[in-house]
Each structure stands twice: as structure tokens, then as C-alpha cells.
Design a protein around this motif. Structure first.
Motif, PDB file in Angstrom:
ATOM      1  N   THR A 251       0.826  -1.210   0.000  1.00 22.71           N
ATOM      2  CA  THR A 251       0.000   0.000   0.000  1.00 22.71           C
ATOM      3  C   THR A 251       0.858   1.257   0.000  1.00 22.71           C
ATOM      4  O   THR A 251       0.592   2.214  -0.730  1.00 22.71           O
ATOM      5  CB  THR A 251      -0.938   0.011   1.221  1.00 22.71           C
ATOM      6  OG1 THR A 251      -1.825  -1.106   1.148  1.00 22.71           O
ATOM      7  CG2 THR A 251      -1.760   1.301   1.273  1.00 22.71           C
ATOM      8  N   TYR A 252       1.912   1.265   0.809  1.00 25.75           N
ATOM      9  CA  TYR A 252       2.742   2.458   0.963  1.00 25.75           C
ATOM     10  C   TYR A 252       4.034   2.415   0.153  1.00 25.75           C
ATOM     11  O   TYR A 252       4.877   3.308   0.293  1.00 25.75           O
ATOM     12  CB  TYR A 252       3.067   2.673   2.440  1.00 25.75           C
ATOM     13  CG  TYR A 252       1.838   2.897   3.286  1.00 25.75           C
ATOM     14  CD1 TYR A 252       0.976   3.964   3.028  1.00 25.75           C
ATOM     15  CD2 TYR A 252       1.510   2.036   4.335  1.00 25.75           C
ATOM     16  CE1 TYR A 252      -0.159   4.172   3.792  1.00 25.75           C
ATOM     17  CE2 TYR A 252       0.378   2.240   5.110  1.00 25.75           C
ATOM     18  CZ  TYR A 252      -0.453   3.309   4.830  1.00 25.75           C
ATOM     19  OH  TYR A 252      -1.588   3.516   5.589  1.00 25.75           O
ATOM     20  N   ALA A 253       4.181   1.394  -0.693  1.00 23.79           N
ATOM     21  CA  ALA A 253       5.360   1.265  -1.564  1.00 23.79           C
ATOM     22  C   ALA A 253       6.650   1.285  -0.749  1.00 23.79           C
ATOM     23  O   ALA A 253       7.585   2.035  -1.040  1.00 23.79           O
ATOM     24  CB  ALA A 253       5.375   2.368  -2.622  1.00 23.79           C
ATOM     25  N   LEU A 254       6.715   0.448   0.282  1.00 22.13           N
ATOM     26  CA  LEU A 254       7.885   0.368   1.148  1.00 22.13           C
ATOM     27  C   LEU A 254       8.771  -0.789   0.714  1.00 22.13           C
ATOM     28  O   LEU A 254       8.287  -1.860   0.353  1.00 22.13           O
ATOM     29  CB  LEU A 254       7.458   0.162   2.604  1.00 22.13           C
ATOM     30  CG  LEU A 254       6.472   1.190   3.170  1.00 22.13           C
ATOM     31  CD1 LEU A 254       6.113   0.829   4.595  1.00 22.13           C
ATOM     32  CD2 LEU A 254       7.037   2.598   3.092  1.00 22.13           C
ATOM     33  N   ASP A 255      10.065  -0.574   0.754  1.00 22.67           N
ATOM     34  CA  ASP A 255      11.023  -1.596   0.351  1.00 22.67           C
ATOM     35  C   ASP A 255      11.966  -1.930   1.503  1.00 22.67           C
ATOM     36  O   ASP A 255      12.250  -1.092   2.357  1.00 22.67           O
ATOM     37  CB  ASP A 255      11.859  -1.130  -0.848  1.00 22.67           C
ATOM     38  CG  ASP A 255      10.994  -0.863  -2.075  1.00 22.67           C
ATOM     39  OD1 ASP A 255      10.080  -1.671  -2.327  1.00 22.67           O
ATOM     40  OD2 ASP A 255      11.226   0.157  -2.753  1.00 22.67           O
TER      41      ASP A 255
END
Length: 221
Positions: A17-21
Motif C-alpha cells: 500500500t505504501y510502496a515500502l522496500d
């Protein structure tokens, strides 16, 4: 995600959802508790590093056991805290306790109303007829009646353990009020009009913001 634990599935949903890597796996930091203990994220600073332990009730993540709505919210809150601290540390940014609580309240709303958990978690009350349209991951599963019931249980029908006038009590009440306003704005401006890409962009901007901007975004609702 077949075979993944419930906390790790929540982490994957939030990360997409938050485009976290590159966030560490939450399962490696979970410590199970018994009795009436609730979720808690323990943080210790040591020699420039951050040591984290996420305490979760054993009963809430026991495989094959049906979880209560409250237990699901506890797990989401714990994973939300863990992921937010890890992301802020990765970006070398501070994180306040109010940020953590506010983001966790928003994350519970996002997952239970718009995200993947909307397909498998039924809010308390009479059964609802399931109806939603396909949309981008994390920002398109919207059913107005279901959303209203979720918002009521998250933001209105709540009991605070700490009294008003205390630091902790006031922090939880402020986070609850701000998250309720932000959730209402997401529905009024985006979800009800099928503007799913804009909803997702608003969520990601909120997540990346620090405390001052988070408060401003919520109060703009």
C-alpha cells in the motif's frame, strides 16, 4: 502468501500500500505473551542502533483459531508500529509516539475498509452483503455500509484505558480524532467517487509525512 503468518501478511499488505522496500521481516521480532497482555512495541537504543521487540498476545495469532475484531486490531497496530519505526529509521528520521498511534489508527482503517483484510474480516454486527468493485491494490475495496460500521468500531465505539488529562490518554484521544477525520476525508473525496489512484496517493503522502504534516492533513478534512 500461502503459508505466511497473519502478522507477515499484514506487513506485506501495508508495504505494498505504501510502496515500502527492504523492511525487516516482522516475524523475526515477535515475542508472544500470555494472559491479558496486549500488543506492545518495545524499543531500545544501544550504541547507535535500534533494538525492537514486538509483543503480541499468543491467543491472537494461534493458527486455526478465529480471531476477535479486537485481536485483529491489536495485530495490525503492532505490525503498523513496527513497520513505521523501521521505515523512519531507514530514512534516518525521528518518529513520535503520536505519529505511531495516528498512523496505526489509519492503517487499521485502510486494511479493514480498503485493503486485503476487507475480504476476510467481518466487522461486529449483523452479516453484511458483500459487494465491491475491483480496483488497485490497497485502495479500491469500498463498501459504504461496511465502511461506516468499521469507522464506528474504530473511532466511535471505543474505550480508552488511560483517563483524559494524562499524557497517554490525551495522545490516544488525539490520534483517534485525527484518524477519524482523515478517514472521513478519504471516503468523501476519493472512495465514494471511485478515485482510487488519488486515494492511494493521499495515503502514501500521509505515511511519508512527519507529525506536523500528518496533523495538518488530518485537520484539513
Amino acid at each position: 502468501m500461502q503459508g505466511a503468518t497473519f502478522p507477515s501478511r499484514i506487513q506485506q499488505h501495508l508495504a505494498r500500500t505504501y510502496a515500502l522496500d527492504d523492511a525487516p521481516a516482522v516475524d523475526d521480532f515477535i515475542r508472544l505473551t500470555d494472559g491479558s497482555a496486549r500488543e506492545a512495541l518495545l524499543i531500545r537504543h544501544a550504541d547507535g542502533d535500534i533494538e525492537i521487540a514486538l509483543h503480541l498476545p499468543r491467543r491472537a495469532i494461534t493458527p486455526g483459531r478465529e480471531r476477535t475484531f479486537d485481536e485483529i486490531c491489536q495485530i495490525v497496530e503492532g505490525v503498523s508500529h513496527f513497520l513505521y519505526v523501521a521505515e523512519r529509521a531507514r530514512r534516518e528520521l525521528p518518529a513520535t509516539q503520536l505519529e505511531l498511534e495516528l498512523q496505526a489508527e489509519v492503517d487499521k482503517y485502510v486494511l479493514l475498509v480498503h485493503g486485503d483484510l476487507a475480504d476476510e474480516v467481518e466487522p461486529p454486527g449483523p452479516p453484511l452483503r458483500r459487494r465491491h468493485e475491483a480496483a488497485p491494490h490497497g485502495a479500491g475495496r469500498f463498501e459504504p455500509e461496511r465502511a461506516a460500521r468499521i469507522r464506528a468500531h474504530l473511532f466511535e465505539r471505543v474505550t480508552f484505558m488511560d483517563p483524559p488529562g494524562t499524557e497517554t490518554g490525551d495522545r490516544y484521544r488525539i490520534a483517534n480524532d485525527l484518524a477519524a477525520r482523515f478517514a472521513g476525508r478519504l471516503e468523501a473525496e476519493f472512495a465514494r467517487h471511485g478515485r482510487h489512484a488519488e486515494l492511494l496517493a493521499a495515503l502514501r503522502r500521509f505515511y511519508a509525512a512527519g507529525q506536523t504534516e500528518k496533523i495538518a492533513l488530518a485537520r484539513a478534512a
